[in-house]
Design a protein around this motif. Sequence first.
Motif, PDB file in Angstrom:
ATOM      1  N   PHE A   1       0.834  -1.203   0.000  1.00 28.97           N
ATOM      2  CA  PHE A   1       0.000   0.000   0.000  1.00 28.97           C
ATOM      3  C   PHE A   1       0.871   1.256   0.000  1.00 28.97           C
ATOM      4  O   PHE A   1       0.676   2.176  -0.804  1.00 28.97           O
ATOM      5  CB  PHE A   1      -0.928   0.008   1.207  1.00 28.97           C
ATOM      6  N   CYS A   2       1.844   1.305   0.894  1.00 26.23           N
ATOM      7  CA  CYS A   2       2.709   2.487   0.990  1.00 26.23           C
ATOM      8  C   CYS A   2       3.524   2.684  -0.276  1.00 26.23           C
ATOM      9  O   CYS A   2       3.724   3.819  -0.731  1.00 26.23           O
ATOM     10  CB  CYS A   2       3.639   2.361   2.201  1.00 26.23           C
ATOM     11  N   GLY A   3       4.000   1.586  -0.865  1.00 24.66           N
ATOM     12  CA  GLY A   3       4.812   1.692  -2.068  1.00 24.66           C
ATOM     13  C   GLY A   3       4.043   2.257  -3.244  1.00 24.66           C
ATOM     14  O   GLY A   3       4.578   3.063  -4.015  1.00 24.66           O
ATOM     15  N   VAL A   4       2.780   1.853  -3.408  1.00 25.25           N
ATOM     16  CA  VAL A   4       1.964   2.383  -4.498  1.00 25.25           C
ATOM     17  C   VAL A   4       1.517   3.809  -4.187  1.00 25.25           C
ATOM     18  O   VAL A   4       1.543   4.690  -5.056  1.00 25.25           O
ATOM     19  CB  VAL A   4       0.741   1.475  -4.748  1.00 25.25           C
ATOM     20  N   TYR A   5       1.130   4.066  -2.960  1.00 25.41           N
ATOM     21  CA  TYR A   5       0.679   5.403  -2.568  1.00 25.41           C
ATOM     22  C   TYR A   5       1.782   6.439  -2.767  1.00 25.41           C
ATOM     23  O   TYR A   5       1.516   7.598  -3.100  1.00 25.41           O
ATOM     24  CB  TYR A   5       0.226   5.384  -1.111  1.00 25.41           C
ATOM     25  N   ALA A   6       3.034   6.021  -2.583  1.00 24.56           N
ATOM     26  CA  ALA A   6       4.162   6.942  -2.707  1.00 24.56           C
ATOM     27  C   ALA A   6       4.339   7.472  -4.120  1.00 24.56           C
ATOM     28  O   ALA A   6       5.046   8.471  -4.328  1.00 24.56           O
ATOM     29  CB  ALA A   6       5.452   6.247  -2.259  1.00 24.56           C
ATOM     30  N   ARG A   7       3.701   6.858  -5.107  1.00 26.87           N
ATOM     31  CA  ARG A   7       3.849   7.312  -6.482  1.00 26.87           C
ATOM     32  C   ARG A   7       3.295   8.708  -6.701  1.00 26.87           C
ATOM     33  O   ARG A   7       3.648   9.367  -7.676  1.00 26.87           O
ATOM     34  CB  ARG A   7       3.177   6.319  -7.436  1.00 26.87           C
TER      35      ARG A   7
ATOM     36  N   ILE B   1     -13.245  -4.671  -9.495  1.00 24.96           N
ATOM     37  CA  ILE B   1     -14.103  -4.568  -8.314  1.00 24.96           C
ATOM     38  C   ILE B   1     -13.795  -3.338  -7.476  1.00 24.96           C
ATOM     39  O   ILE B   1     -14.706  -2.651  -7.009  1.00 24.96           O
ATOM     40  CB  ILE B   1     -13.965  -5.839  -7.451  1.00 24.96           C
ATOM     41  N   VAL B   2     -12.509  -3.037  -7.258  1.00 31.38           N
ATOM     42  CA  VAL B   2     -12.105  -2.009  -6.306  1.00 31.38           C
ATOM     43  C   VAL B   2     -11.870  -0.683  -7.027  1.00 31.38           C
ATOM     44  O   VAL B   2     -10.902  -0.530  -7.768  1.00 31.38           O
ATOM     45  CB  VAL B   2     -10.815  -2.441  -5.566  1.00 31.38           C
ATOM     46  N   LEU B   3     -12.752   0.287  -6.839  1.00 32.17           N
ATOM     47  CA  LEU B   3     -12.593   1.645  -7.354  1.00 32.17           C
ATOM     48  C   LEU B   3     -12.100   1.671  -8.803  1.00 32.17           C
ATOM     49  O   LEU B   3     -11.056   2.254  -9.114  1.00 32.17           O
ATOM     50  CB  LEU B   3     -11.607   2.429  -6.465  1.00 32.17           C
ATOM     51  N   PRO B   4     -12.821   1.045  -9.737  1.00 33.38           N
ATOM     52  CA  PRO B   4     -12.314   0.940 -11.113  1.00 33.38           C
ATOM     53  C   PRO B   4     -12.253   2.290 -11.821  1.00 33.38           C
ATOM     54  O   PRO B   4     -13.075   3.170 -11.607  1.00 33.38           O
ATOM     55  CB  PRO B   4     -13.336   0.013 -11.780  1.00 33.38           C
ATOM     56  N   VAL B   5     -11.245   2.438 -12.678  1.00 33.40           N
ATOM     57  CA  VAL B   5     -11.115   3.588 -13.579  1.00 33.40           C
ATOM     58  C   VAL B   5     -11.338   3.064 -14.990  1.00 33.40           C
ATOM     59  O   VAL B   5     -10.604   2.196 -15.449  1.00 33.40           O
ATOM     60  CB  VAL B   5      -9.718   4.235 -13.477  1.00 33.40           C
ATOM     61  N   THR B   6     -12.368   3.573 -15.687  1.00 37.94           N
ATOM     62  CA  THR B   6     -12.695   3.023 -16.996  1.00 37.94           C
ATOM     63  C   THR B   6     -11.626   3.359 -18.028  1.00 37.94           C
ATOM     64  O   THR B   6     -10.951   4.383 -17.948  1.00 37.94           O
ATOM     65  CB  THR B   6     -14.046   3.571 -17.504  1.00 37.94           C
ATOM     66  N   THR B   7     -11.516   2.484 -19.007  1.00 35.03           N
ATOM     67  CA  THR B   7     -10.551   2.692 -20.079  1.00 35.03           C
ATOM     68  C   THR B   7     -10.881   3.955 -20.866  1.00 35.03           C
ATOM     69  O   THR B   7      -9.995   4.730 -21.231  1.00 35.03           O
ATOM     70  CB  THR B   7     -10.556   1.479 -21.020  1.00 35.03           C
ATOM     71  N   HIS B   8     -12.160   4.197 -21.138  1.00 34.05           N
ATOM     72  CA  HIS B   8     -12.545   5.350 -21.950  1.00 34.05           C
ATOM     73  C   HIS B   8     -12.200   6.659 -21.258  1.00 34.05           C
ATOM     74  O   HIS B   8     -11.751   7.606 -21.897  1.00 34.05           O
ATOM     75  CB  HIS B   8     -14.043   5.299 -22.253  1.00 34.05           C
ATOM     76  N   ALA B   9     -12.405   6.742 -19.946  1.00 32.25           N
ATOM     77  CA  ALA B   9     -12.101   7.977 -19.230  1.00 32.25           C
ATOM     78  C   ALA B   9     -10.621   8.309 -19.330  1.00 32.25           C
ATOM     79  O   ALA B   9     -10.246   9.461 -19.579  1.00 32.25           O
ATOM     80  CB  ALA B   9     -12.522   7.841 -17.757  1.00 32.25           C
TER      81      ALA B   9
ATOM     82  N   GLN C   1      -5.090   3.048  -6.959  1.00 31.60           N
ATOM     83  CA  GLN C   1      -4.207   1.914  -7.195  1.00 31.60           C
ATOM     84  C   GLN C   1      -3.615   1.371  -5.906  1.00 31.60           C
ATOM     85  O   GLN C   1      -3.304   0.180  -5.829  1.00 31.60           O
ATOM     86  CB  GLN C   1      -3.098   2.308  -8.163  1.00 31.60           C
ATOM     87  N   ALA C   2      -3.436   2.214  -4.896  1.00 31.90           N
ATOM     88  CA  ALA C   2      -2.941   1.709  -3.620  1.00 31.90           C
ATOM     89  C   ALA C   2      -3.920   0.699  -3.033  1.00 31.90           C
ATOM     90  O   ALA C   2      -3.526  -0.371  -2.547  1.00 31.90           O
ATOM     91  CB  ALA C   2      -2.717   2.870  -2.648  1.00 31.90           C
TER      92      ALA C   2
ATOM     93  N   PHE D   1       0.523  -3.392 -11.761  1.00 26.96           N
ATOM     94  CA  PHE D   1      -0.025  -2.058 -11.507  1.00 26.96           C
ATOM     95  C   PHE D   1       0.952  -0.931 -11.813  1.00 26.96           C
ATOM     96  O   PHE D   1       0.572   0.235 -11.756  1.00 26.96           O
ATOM     97  CB  PHE D   1      -0.482  -1.951 -10.042  1.00 26.96           C
ATOM     98  N   VAL D   2       2.198  -1.247 -12.095  1.00 32.25           N
ATOM     99  CA  VAL D   2       3.180  -0.200 -12.377  1.00 32.25           C
ATOM    100  C   VAL D   2       2.922   0.378 -13.772  1.00 32.25           C
ATOM    101  O   VAL D   2       2.797  -0.359 -14.746  1.00 32.25           O
ATOM    102  CB  VAL D   2       4.611  -0.764 -12.277  1.00 32.25           C
TER     103      VAL D   2
END
Length: 502
Positions: free
Chosen positions: A102-108, A327-335, A187-188, A221-222
């Motif tokens: 979680f911390c590693g992704v959030y740090a981005r 499932i978790v907070l998806p971001v659509t491809t079109h957006a 993503q986190a 996820f990178v």
Amino acid sequence: MLKRAFVAPDPGRGRLRVAIRAVVGVAFAVAVVELSGLPLTASITAGLAALLALFTVADLTVRRQVITTALLPAVGFPVLALAAGLHGLPLVRDAAFLAIVFCGVYARRWGPRGNALGIFGFMMFFATQFLHAVPAQLPHLYAAVIMALAAAGLVRFGLWCIERRALPPAGPAPLAATGLARVTTRQAFQATFACGLALAVGQLVSDERWYWAVGTAWWIFVNTASRGETLVRGFRRVLGTVIGIATGMVVAIPLHGAVAPTGALVAVCVFGIFYTAAVSYTWMMFAVTVMAGLLYGLLGVLDADLLTLRLAQTGVGAVGAALAVLIVLPVTTHAATDAWIQRALRCVHACAAEAGARLAGSEAADPAPRVAELELLLGRVRLSLAPLVHPLNPLRTRKEKARRVLALLDDCAREVRGLASIAADPEASHDDRLAAACWRVEAAVEALTPSGKARDATMAGAAAPQAPASDDALAHLHGLERALAELAGPLHSSRPSPLART
């Protein structure tokens, strides 16, 4: 003309230099640790630390890159100590691993430095599981990391500082949003969910090699921003792993850990990782998989069953990542696609404007940085459109539209590069017609962006005037006009759905 041919930026040549430097840096780091008399596990840790330092540190200036490299132990050492200390406490270890994820992704969200430190922290925890390191080995591992970073830094910043002559352009900033809508925050949570699922199922598959599933979920996820990108990346990771395992069966296993040939092949794999990373995730994963097999051979544990298990754990991690983005907070491809296309178009206009101003006599105008920015933005567009142009996408109409958009944007980039190359020549002729052509480019871009919808019909049907064959600058501008006019079709058509919102 000859000067432009030999001095103009060449992405392929740049990747070649970076890949060769990576081989030299990693080899030097491992050689230093080997000569120090440290054990094999320390040498492997050194190679990984050097590879990560050369691969992930991507700050905008050499000075910042040096600082980020120096900060890597500040993150890596506590993580190494934590992972080694929790080796005998599986439940606490797993919880700590997910916290690191979680911390590693959030740090981005803190840019290139946060991204590099987050990846380094995760990989130090991963390496501890890979090597089954315990607290008694920490002094050796710490010494190996310090020596490796110093050796890699000497190669990168001293012996062969490619960035000092031509710094890589800054990567495009993340799409603007707030709170949970921010890509890094989403993503986190997504990565933590995916890695938690991969960890649980991976331990059911193998309680000894479960970390491969977690590593797969993490790396998928990178550099992704939407569920479509993540799904395509997962598919490519599995495909690269399959090819790599098949190669490992016929290359790595017969070597039986022989040091000299294994070392030579590892060097080839390091080259492949750096050379293909920017153009093919599948082939990069192929190189990573073969290298992992070779390292297992050095440790004396490589066999066909282990490679098969590696494939199974990769599948587990990929499925975990797929479920997370759905499932978790998806971001659509079109957006994501819409936003990146709009930013690329605005950059096209900025490139043309800077080049036109330079050709008109302005010494302050410089299109080169904008051209470099456009290349990065087009890379993001390709990544976001990858799900639509993927061979498995059943929507043929949208696939053809996406391919048309990519082809036309590539045409825009080619014309802009040619225009910038001419503008860089101090002897290039100045022409008042350039101002009019640049204005038409501006109008064409406005027609393709939300602020210029009212002008869409006019520009979509307008035919760009033909330029005199002798006037290269005007030829590039008119070619740019044509490409922008043709983009109105696939971007603004309503059937079955537009690729960019109007």
